[in-house]
Design a protein around this motif. Structure first.
Motif, PDB file in Angstrom:
ATOM      1  N   GLU A 108      -5.495 -43.775  88.792  1.00 34.73           N
ATOM      2  CA  GLU A 108      -5.485 -43.903  90.252  1.00 34.73           C
ATOM      3  C   GLU A 108      -4.140 -43.416  90.808  1.00 34.73           C
ATOM      4  O   GLU A 108      -4.104 -42.733  91.839  1.00 34.73           O
ATOM      5  N   ASN A 109      -3.058 -43.717  90.112  1.00 33.13           N
ATOM      6  CA  ASN A 109      -1.760 -43.202  90.566  1.00 33.13           C
ATOM      7  C   ASN A 109      -1.716 -41.676  90.539  1.00 33.13           C
ATOM      8  O   ASN A 109      -1.119 -41.055  91.421  1.00 33.13           O
TER       9      ASN A 109
ATOM     10  N   LEU B  78      -4.278 -39.675  91.041  1.00 34.54           N
ATOM     11  CA  LEU B  78      -5.066 -39.214  92.189  1.00 34.54           C
ATOM     12  C   LEU B  78      -4.278 -39.370  93.489  1.00 34.54           C
ATOM     13  O   LEU B  78      -4.296 -38.479  94.354  1.00 34.54           O
TER      14      LEU B  78
ATOM     15  N   LEU C 281     -10.091 -41.054  78.507  1.00 36.50           N
ATOM     16  CA  LEU C 281     -10.751 -41.814  79.577  1.00 36.50           C
ATOM     17  C   LEU C 281     -11.433 -40.894  80.573  1.00 36.50           C
ATOM     18  O   LEU C 281     -12.550 -41.140  81.027  1.00 36.50           O
TER      19      LEU C 281
ATOM     20  N   ALA D  55     -15.479 -38.304  84.650  1.00 39.01           N
ATOM     21  CA  ALA D  55     -15.566 -39.320  83.598  1.00 39.01           C
ATOM     22  C   ALA D  55     -15.795 -38.724  82.214  1.00 39.01           C
ATOM     23  O   ALA D  55     -16.585 -37.786  82.057  1.00 39.01           O
TER      24      ALA D  55
ATOM     25  N   ALA E  18      -6.732 -46.835  83.700  1.00 45.03           N
ATOM     26  CA  ALA E  18      -7.412 -46.658  84.992  1.00 45.03           C
ATOM     27  C   ALA E  18      -6.393 -46.721  86.127  1.00 45.03           C
ATOM     28  O   ALA E  18      -6.448 -45.928  87.071  1.00 45.03           O
TER      29      ALA E  18
ATOM     30  N   TRP F 176     -11.441 -37.651  89.573  1.00 47.73           N
ATOM     31  CA  TRP F 176     -11.692 -38.304  88.285  1.00 47.73           C
ATOM     32  C   TRP F 176     -13.033 -37.814  87.769  1.00 47.73           C
ATOM     33  O   TRP F 176     -14.062 -38.107  88.375  1.00 47.73           O
TER      34      TRP F 176
ATOM     35  N   TYR G   7     -14.954 -41.302  79.098  1.00 47.46           N
ATOM     36  CA  TYR G   7     -15.323 -42.673  78.748  1.00 47.46           C
ATOM     37  C   TYR G   7     -16.244 -43.220  79.822  1.00 47.46           C
ATOM     38  O   TYR G   7     -16.015 -42.914  80.995  1.00 47.46           O
TER      39      TYR G   7
END
Lengths: 173, 173
Positions: A103-104, A106, A144, A120, A99, A118, A122
């Motif tokens: 985020e990095n 994005l 993920l 989804a 996760a 993102w 998972y």
């Protein structure tokens, strides 16, 4: 390039793309940012599948109701969590580490003037099975999410989500 | 202030602090960054407990083997996941959203010239119970981590964790 606090506050979910493809160099910069994420016990339990083949993107978007923009984005990164390589072989740490890597991704896209979101996979078992099948991902690996990355059409804006009611000073109560 | 790609690559786990306290203004900037994280279905299922009372920090560090630096840091942020406010009431989404918020906290600290480190609470049940007790956190709330934030003593450096073997181009195999 914008400073980090600005990029963090301006990052938004981009779902509309121009169709122009991003460069391999940008993909590698984004993945370098992904791998700079923290991970429990420094185990780095992550892999990244980079998809740009139109037919593969089409197969993925056919399976994923919230990822219809994949073909237009032109490139997608699938962040994969490897439980057996995580701290203590613990799935929770694999997910948390991935996760942070996501985020990095994005933020790096935003920093480079690109757009991403993102979508989804998972924890939906059916979606995980579908993505594994299209991309030949082994059954013990957790896909993920799928993150399309492309040039934003410019329609989306970041929202200010700061809300002081979310802060407890000292103790919860 | 450094650009976002530099901050992402220079972020490191800081465990040694000078003891100087960070300002309330910096805490609020960091929490603004946290709340700028993406969240599934825009549900924002997060709360943040900011701890700076020395006795409370001492009580927390007494319970947490990997958080002995809390007192010296002087400030700690506990990121809390609220399952019932997450997309579909799903714990997995609460955890993922709060992981992204946590990564933003770590990056914002780095951007502001501060140091921070993710010390894990979740998924360890005993640690979650201990942290809830010290901070009066309700039983249905998940204290994901405790992030000390302070001025780094300057000993830690970021590692280059980029490894092209983690990238699969096209499909996994």
């Amino acid at each position: 390039m914008k400073d980090a606090m600005t990029v963090i506050s301006e990052r938004k979910s981009v779902r509309k793309y121009t169709g122009e493809l991003i460069s391999k160099s940008d993909i590698e910069r984004i993945l370098k940012a992904a791998m700079a994420a923290p991970s429990a016990m420094h185990m780095l339990p992550w892999k990244f599948v980079v998809v740009s083949e139109p037919d593969t993107l089409k197969q993925l978007s056919a399976q994923l109701p919230f990822a219809q923009m994949l073909e237009k984005a032109g490139t997608a990164i699938v962040v994969c969590a490897v439980t057996e390589e995580a701290a203590g072989g613990n799935e929770a740490f694999a997910i948390l580490d991935c996760a942070c890597a996501s985020e990095n991704i994005l933020l790096a896209a935003e920093a480079l003037g690109l757009g991403a979101v993102w979508t989804a996979v998972y924890p939906d078992e059916q979606l995980m099975i579908a993505v594994r099948k299209v991309l030949n991902i082994p059954g013990d690996i957790i896909p993920l999410n799928i993150i399309p990355v492309g040039y934003p059409a410019g329609e989306e804006r970041a929202q200010d989500k700061y809300n002081p009611v979310n802060i407890h000073w000292g103790k919860w109560s």
